[in-house]
Design a protein around this motif. Structure first.
Motif, PDB file in Angstrom:
ATOM      1  N   GLU A  35       7.592   1.278  12.516  1.00  0.00           N
ATOM      2  CA  GLU A  35       7.656  -0.182  12.494  1.00  0.00           C
ATOM      3  C   GLU A  35       6.479  -0.825  11.775  1.00  0.00           C
ATOM      4  O   GLU A  35       6.383  -2.052  11.730  1.00  0.00           O
ATOM      5  CB  GLU A  35       7.715  -0.702  13.938  1.00  0.00           C
ATOM      6  N   VAL A  36       5.567  -0.025  11.237  1.00  0.00           N
ATOM      7  CA  VAL A  36       4.407  -0.578  10.538  1.00  0.00           C
ATOM      8  C   VAL A  36       4.869  -1.394   9.337  1.00  0.00           C
ATOM      9  O   VAL A  36       5.741  -0.964   8.569  1.00  0.00           O
ATOM     10  CB  VAL A  36       3.456   0.547  10.098  1.00  0.00           C
ATOM     11  N   ALA A  37       4.282  -2.560   9.173  1.00  0.00           N
ATOM     12  CA  ALA A  37       4.668  -3.452   8.078  1.00  0.00           C
ATOM     13  C   ALA A  37       4.403  -2.808   6.727  1.00  0.00           C
ATOM     14  O   ALA A  37       3.483  -1.992   6.578  1.00  0.00           O
ATOM     15  CB  ALA A  37       3.899  -4.768   8.192  1.00  0.00           C
ATOM     16  N   ALA A  38       5.223  -3.186   5.751  1.00  0.00           N
ATOM     17  CA  ALA A  38       5.125  -2.591   4.415  1.00  0.00           C
ATOM     18  C   ALA A  38       3.724  -2.761   3.823  1.00  0.00           C
ATOM     19  O   ALA A  38       3.201  -1.869   3.150  1.00  0.00           O
ATOM     20  CB  ALA A  38       6.168  -3.196   3.492  1.00  0.00           C
ATOM     21  N   GLY A  39       3.080  -3.908   4.081  1.00  0.00           N
ATOM     22  CA  GLY A  39       1.755  -4.157   3.543  1.00  0.00           C
ATOM     23  C   GLY A  39       0.670  -3.280   4.145  1.00  0.00           C
ATOM     24  O   GLY A  39      -0.408  -3.140   3.564  1.00  0.00           O
ATOM     25  N   ASP A  40       0.945  -2.697   5.320  1.00  0.00           N
ATOM     26  CA  ASP A  40      -0.041  -1.850   5.989  1.00  0.00           C
ATOM     27  C   ASP A  40       0.221  -0.357   5.793  1.00  0.00           C
ATOM     28  O   ASP A  40      -0.534   0.475   6.306  1.00  0.00           O
ATOM     29  CB  ASP A  40      -0.049  -2.143   7.495  1.00  0.00           C
ATOM     30  N   ARG A  41       1.277  -0.037   5.074  1.00  0.00           N
ATOM     31  CA  ARG A  41       1.649   1.372   4.972  1.00  0.00           C
ATOM     32  C   ARG A  41       0.642   2.188   4.163  1.00  0.00           C
ATOM     33  O   ARG A  41       0.506   3.391   4.384  1.00  0.00           O
ATOM     34  CB  ARG A  41       3.052   1.516   4.383  1.00  0.00           C
ATOM     35  N   ALA A  42      -0.048   1.563   3.225  1.00  0.00           N
ATOM     36  CA  ALA A  42      -1.049   2.300   2.455  1.00  0.00           C
ATOM     37  C   ALA A  42      -2.168   2.789   3.380  1.00  0.00           C
ATOM     38  O   ALA A  42      -2.651   3.930   3.256  1.00  0.00           O
ATOM     39  CB  ALA A  42      -1.623   1.422   1.352  1.00  0.00           C
ATOM     40  N   LEU A  43      -2.581   1.939   4.328  1.00  0.00           N
ATOM     41  CA  LEU A  43      -3.599   2.357   5.297  1.00  0.00           C
ATOM     42  C   LEU A  43      -3.078   3.479   6.184  1.00  0.00           C
ATOM     43  O   LEU A  43      -3.804   4.431   6.489  1.00  0.00           O
ATOM     44  CB  LEU A  43      -4.019   1.157   6.160  1.00  0.00           C
ATOM     45  N   LEU A  44      -1.807   3.356   6.602  1.00  0.00           N
ATOM     46  CA  LEU A  44      -1.213   4.392   7.440  1.00  0.00           C
ATOM     47  C   LEU A  44      -1.143   5.716   6.697  1.00  0.00           C
ATOM     48  O   LEU A  44      -1.481   6.774   7.256  1.00  0.00           O
ATOM     49  CB  LEU A  44       0.184   3.964   7.885  1.00  0.00           C
ATOM     50  N   HIS A  45      -0.723   5.685   5.430  1.00  0.00           N
ATOM     51  CA  HIS A  45      -0.637   6.909   4.636  1.00  0.00           C
ATOM     52  C   HIS A  45      -2.017   7.539   4.448  1.00  0.00           C
ATOM     53  O   HIS A  45      -2.169   8.767   4.527  1.00  0.00           O
ATOM     54  CB  HIS A  45      -0.025   6.596   3.269  1.00  0.00           C
ATOM     55  N   THR A  46      -3.015   6.687   4.213  1.00  0.00           N
ATOM     56  CA  THR A  46      -4.387   7.201   4.050  1.00  0.00           C
ATOM     57  C   THR A  46      -4.864   7.887   5.324  1.00  0.00           C
ATOM     58  O   THR A  46      -5.447   8.980   5.286  1.00  0.00           O
ATOM     59  CB  THR A  46      -5.341   6.061   3.680  1.00  0.00           C
ATOM     60  N   GLY A  47      -4.608   7.247   6.457  1.00  0.00           N
ATOM     61  CA  GLY A  47      -4.989   7.846   7.733  1.00  0.00           C
ATOM     62  C   GLY A  47      -4.297   9.167   7.982  1.00  0.00           C
ATOM     63  O   GLY A  47      -4.916  10.135   8.447  1.00  0.00           O
ATOM     64  N   ALA A  48      -3.004   9.220   7.650  1.00  0.00           N
ATOM     65  CA  ALA A  48      -2.245  10.462   7.857  1.00  0.00           C
ATOM     66  C   ALA A  48      -2.765  11.588   6.970  1.00  0.00           C
ATOM     67  O   ALA A  48      -2.874  12.745   7.410  1.00  0.00           O
ATOM     68  CB  ALA A  48      -0.763  10.210   7.577  1.00  0.00           C
ATOM     69  N   LEU A  49      -3.115  11.280   5.717  1.00  0.00           N
ATOM     70  CA  LEU A  49      -3.635  12.307   4.815  1.00  0.00           C
ATOM     71  C   LEU A  49      -5.039  12.753   5.213  1.00  0.00           C
ATOM     72  O   LEU A  49      -5.378  13.937   5.112  1.00  0.00           O
ATOM     73  CB  LEU A  49      -3.637  11.782   3.377  1.00  0.00           C
ATOM     74  N   LEU A  50      -5.857  11.814   5.686  1.00  0.00           N
ATOM     75  CA  LEU A  50      -7.190  12.194   6.157  1.00  0.00           C
ATOM     76  C   LEU A  50      -7.098  13.092   7.383  1.00  0.00           C
ATOM     77  O   LEU A  50      -7.876  14.047   7.524  1.00  0.00           O
ATOM     78  CB  LEU A  50      -8.015  10.944   6.475  1.00  0.00           C
ATOM     79  N   LEU A  51      -6.149  12.802   8.277  1.00  0.00           N
ATOM     80  CA  LEU A  51      -5.929  13.684   9.425  1.00  0.00           C
ATOM     81  C   LEU A  51      -5.542  15.084   8.969  1.00  0.00           C
ATOM     82  O   LEU A  51      -6.020  16.084   9.504  1.00  0.00           O
ATOM     83  CB  LEU A  51      -4.830  13.118  10.333  1.00  0.00           C
ATOM     84  N   LEU A  52      -4.666  15.148   7.978  1.00  0.00           N
ATOM     85  CA  LEU A  52      -4.247  16.449   7.463  1.00  0.00           C
ATOM     86  C   LEU A  52      -5.444  17.209   6.895  1.00  0.00           C
ATOM     87  O   LEU A  52      -5.574  18.427   7.093  1.00  0.00           O
ATOM     88  CB  LEU A  52      -3.177  16.265   6.390  1.00  0.00           C
ATOM     89  N   LEU A  53      -6.344  16.482   6.224  1.00  0.00           N
ATOM     90  CA  LEU A  53      -7.551  17.112   5.685  1.00  0.00           C
ATOM     91  C   LEU A  53      -8.429  17.665   6.806  1.00  0.00           C
ATOM     92  O   LEU A  53      -8.938  18.790   6.715  1.00  0.00           O
ATOM     93  CB  LEU A  53      -8.336  16.102   4.849  1.00  0.00           C
ATOM     94  N   VAL A  54      -8.597  16.889   7.876  1.00  0.00           N
ATOM     95  CA  VAL A  54      -9.406  17.336   9.015  1.00  0.00           C
ATOM     96  C   VAL A  54      -8.810  18.595   9.640  1.00  0.00           C
ATOM     97  O   VAL A  54      -9.512  19.573   9.920  1.00  0.00           O
ATOM     98  CB  VAL A  54      -9.515  16.220  10.070  1.00  0.00           C
TER      99      VAL A  54
END
Length: 445
Positions: A136-155
């Motif tokens: 349900e995250v708004a389209a304008g916030d999805r870039a932040l969500l994607h960044t967070g998800a990729l950083l988690l994957l890196l960790v």
């Protein structure tokens, strides 16, 4: 906990996957501790409290249902591991420990940044609640969500020793005290577990575009990890290095299957996870059996006189090498067979089959080279090296024998085990049960 309703309170969740990982940790921890109390625990202060805190952090990571508390349990197990890493002292151990600390401090900082980004756009860190809010995250916030998800994957990739952040593991594990390195065999699996949990529950198929991010990066990185790990086995100059690189290669094999994100491949990955953890633990203990009997030669691949219990140690090494390289008839062969069968219809099947089979051959050559130098060629050197006494001889061999015995049981009871793992995999890819158990039907919004 504390009688706070989810998603506001601290949540611990036990499902099939968490139960599996807890049992695996308990089995490995028990046999490693049996080995350590033969004298290793007296070589430095506070070994037993640190060991128990390590288990606390690992078990907590498997049980937590909250992303921030996953970070907390990561820190608990890491702080304990810093102390265990330098147990007994030594320049090489301290140097490797510093590298290990620095790498994990950077990983922890990135973890906090990722948690902050995800919280900023979802308003929650409860994993079950995140599973409902991420789509349900708004389209304008999805870039932040994607960044967070990729950083988690890196960790999680750092914890799992996945390329390009795998370089810390060989030096760390090869220089750690043997019982500590054996316990660390479960540490890389904490990273794999976190990837499985977050990218099936929170960032799974229902998460939209972000759900496909992990698979796109994971499989290619895992294949490169597999190749580099097994080449390291071939190039290793000591038994500890060889086993450490074998752990890197086994993580590549495991994460290839995880990265397919299908029930069949995940079931195969979980079987291989059980096998590789027990095999690595046994081999690290065998490294110490060799090291304490070869004097100045330690575990290096150099010719030296015969040593006490050489025949028995050669026998257990042979069994451990068969298991780790994936030769029949032990569970390593079955695990790789399950993975290859699960992936045979996938788009990357040719790559996976070719690399898994070729790197298995490389691993066989590497272990055969090391074993022949230590146990066969050295018989031509006159004399017998005295053992370095730290206690009785029986308990270390019992510990190693029990770990190898668990691999035999995993092979004999592969049928019932895979049935449980298939049910575990199906539960992972049907997260509604997890969400309802934590939040109730529909969740508390």
């Amino acid at each position: 906990m504390g009688n706070w309703p989810a998603p506001f309170g601290i949540v611990l969740v036990l499902d099939r996957l968490a139960a599996l990982m807890l049992v695996l940790t308990a089995v490995l921890g028990l046999f490693v501790l049996l080995y350590a109390i033969n004298g290793w625990d007296k070589r430095g202060r506070h070994f037993h409290p640190l060991f128990q805190f390590q288990l606390l952090g690992i078990n907590g990571a498997f049980l937590t249902g909250d992303l921030f508390n996953l970070f907390v349990f990561f820190e608990i197990l890491l702080i304990a591991s810093y102390g265990l890493m330098v147990h007994g002292g030594g320049a090489l151990r301290v140097r490797a420990g510093v590298q290990y600390v620095v790498m994990n401090l950077v990983g922890s900082s990135v973890f906090l940044i990722a948690v902050g980004l995800i919280y900023s756009v979802t308003g929650t860190l409860n994993m079950a609640d995140l599973a409902l809010r991420v789509p349900e995250v708004a389209a304008g916030d999805r870039a932040l969500l994607h960044t967070g998800a990729l950083l988690l994957l890196l960790v999680f990739a750092v914890k799992a020793a996945l390329v390009p952040v795998q370089f810390w593991l060989p030096g760390t594990y090869a220089n750690a005290p043997a019982p500590v390195a054996a316990l660390f065999a479960i540490m890389t699996k904490v990273g794999a577990y976190s990837i499985i949990r977050m990218y099936t529950l929170v960032f799974g198929d229902g998460a939209g575009e972000v759900g496909a991010l992990a698979g796109e990066w994971l499989v290619p990185a895992a294949l490169v990890t597999l190749v580099l790990g097994m080449l390291g086995v071939l190039a290793a100059r000591s038994l500890g290095q060889m086993v450490s690189f074998a752990v890197v290669g086994s993580m590549g094999t495991l994460l290839v299957a995880v990265g397919m994100f299908s029930p069949k491949a995940m079931s195969a990955a979980l079987y291989y996870l059980l096998h590789s953890t027990l095999a690595a633990g046994a081999l690290f203990l065998i490294v110490d059996l060799v090291t304490q009997r070869r004097g100045k030669h330690a575990d290096t691949f150099s010719l030296a006189p015969r040593f006490i219990h050489g025949g028995l140690i050669a026998g257990v090494f042979f069994v451990g090498a068969i298991a780790m390289t994936g030769m029949p008839p032990l569970s390593g062969f079955l695990g790789k067979l399950l993975i290859l069968d699960a992936i045979r219809d996938g788009a990357v099947a040719v790559w996976v089959w070719g690399l898994v089979l070729s790197t298995s051959l490389i691993a066989i050559i590497g272990f055969a080279r090391g074993g022949s130098t230590l146990f066969w060629k050295s018989t031509s050197v006159e004399g017998v090296l005295p053992a370095e006494r730290r206690g009785g001889d029986a308990l270390p061999f019992v510990s190693v024998g029990m770990l190898l015995g668990m691999l035999v049981l995993l092979t004999v009871f592969a049928g019932p085990v895979t049935v449980y793992l298939e049910e575990t995999s199906m539960q992972l890819f049907a997260p509604s049960g997890y969400i309802n158990a934590v939040l109730g039907s529909g969740g508390m919004r």
